[in-house]
Scaffold this motif. Sequence first.
Motif, mmCIF file in Angstrom:
data_model
loop_
_atom_site.group_PDB
_atom_site.id
_atom_site.type_symbol
_atom_site.label_atom_id
_atom_site.label_comp_id
_atom_site.label_asym_id
_atom_site.label_seq_id
_atom_site.Cartn_x
_atom_site.Cartn_y
_atom_site.Cartn_z
ATOM 1 N N ILE A 79 0.832 -1.201 0.000
ATOM 2 C CA ILE A 79 0.000 0.000 0.000
ATOM 3 C C ILE A 79 0.870 1.256 0.000
ATOM 4 C CG2 ILE A 79 -1.635 1.360 1.380
ATOM 5 C CD1 ILE A 79 -2.832 -1.404 2.255
ATOM 6 N N HIS A 80 1.924 1.242 0.785
ATOM 7 C CA HIS A 80 2.844 2.382 0.822
ATOM 8 C C HIS A 80 3.419 2.648 -0.568
ATOM 9 C CE1 HIS A 80 5.761 5.201 2.425
ATOM 10 N NE2 HIS A 80 6.707 4.541 1.786
ATOM 11 N N GLN A 81 3.830 1.601 -1.243
ATOM 12 C CA GLN A 81 4.389 1.750 -2.589
ATOM 13 C C GLN A 81 3.314 2.196 -3.583
ATOM 14 O OE1 GLN A 81 7.665 1.468 -3.031
ATOM 15 N NE2 GLN A 81 7.514 2.042 -5.161
ATOM 16 N N SER A 82 2.106 1.675 -3.425
ATOM 17 C CA SER A 82 0.994 2.063 -4.288
ATOM 18 C C SER A 82 0.695 3.552 -4.152
ATOM 19 C CB SER A 82 -0.242 1.244 -3.942
ATOM 20 O OG SER A 82 -1.363 1.681 -4.678
ATOM 21 N N ARG A 83 0.776 4.033 -2.947
ATOM 22 C CA ARG A 83 0.546 5.470 -2.735
ATOM 23 C C ARG A 83 1.636 6.307 -3.399
ATOM 24 N NH1 ARG A 83 -2.053 5.410 3.288
ATOM 25 N NH2 ARG A 83 -4.090 4.702 2.584
ATOM 26 N N ALA A 84 2.833 5.775 -3.485
ATOM 27 C CA ALA A 84 3.904 6.479 -4.193
ATOM 28 C C ALA A 84 3.560 6.594 -5.676
ATOM 29 C CB ALA A 84 5.232 5.758 -4.002
ATOM 30 N N VAL A 85 2.945 5.547 -6.237
ATOM 31 C CA VAL A 85 2.503 5.588 -7.640
ATOM 32 C C VAL A 85 1.476 6.700 -7.806
ATOM 33 C CG1 VAL A 85 1.286 4.351 -9.476
ATOM 34 C CG2 VAL A 85 2.870 3.114 -8.006
ATOM 35 N N GLN A 86 0.499 6.713 -6.926
ATOM 36 C CA GLN A 86 -0.565 7.708 -7.019
ATOM 37 C C GLN A 86 -0.021 9.132 -6.876
ATOM 38 O OE1 GLN A 86 -4.013 6.532 -4.557
ATOM 39 N NE2 GLN A 86 -3.090 4.487 -4.566
#
Length: 78
Positions: A28-35
């Motif tokens: 999730i942390h990495q996904s938020r970096a994408v966003q």
Amino acid sequence: LHRLKIASGHLDKVIQMVDNGDYCPDVIHQSRAVQKALKEADNVLLDNHLKTCVADQIKNGETEESLNEILKIFKNKQ
């Protein structure tokens, strides 16, 4: 383009993490970096569009069309 490549790199990492079964909060942390990277890219694109295309449209008397286009962008914003 640079910001989009950053987002792509983050997304590749998210996919790899899911494939590896990594810990969900880490994914999730990495996904938020994408966003965040995509949002920053959107901001740069919008800034460029306002300074170039919109300015040209207004100079050419196409104010109504230009404003409608920008409003449409913000209405679709999540």
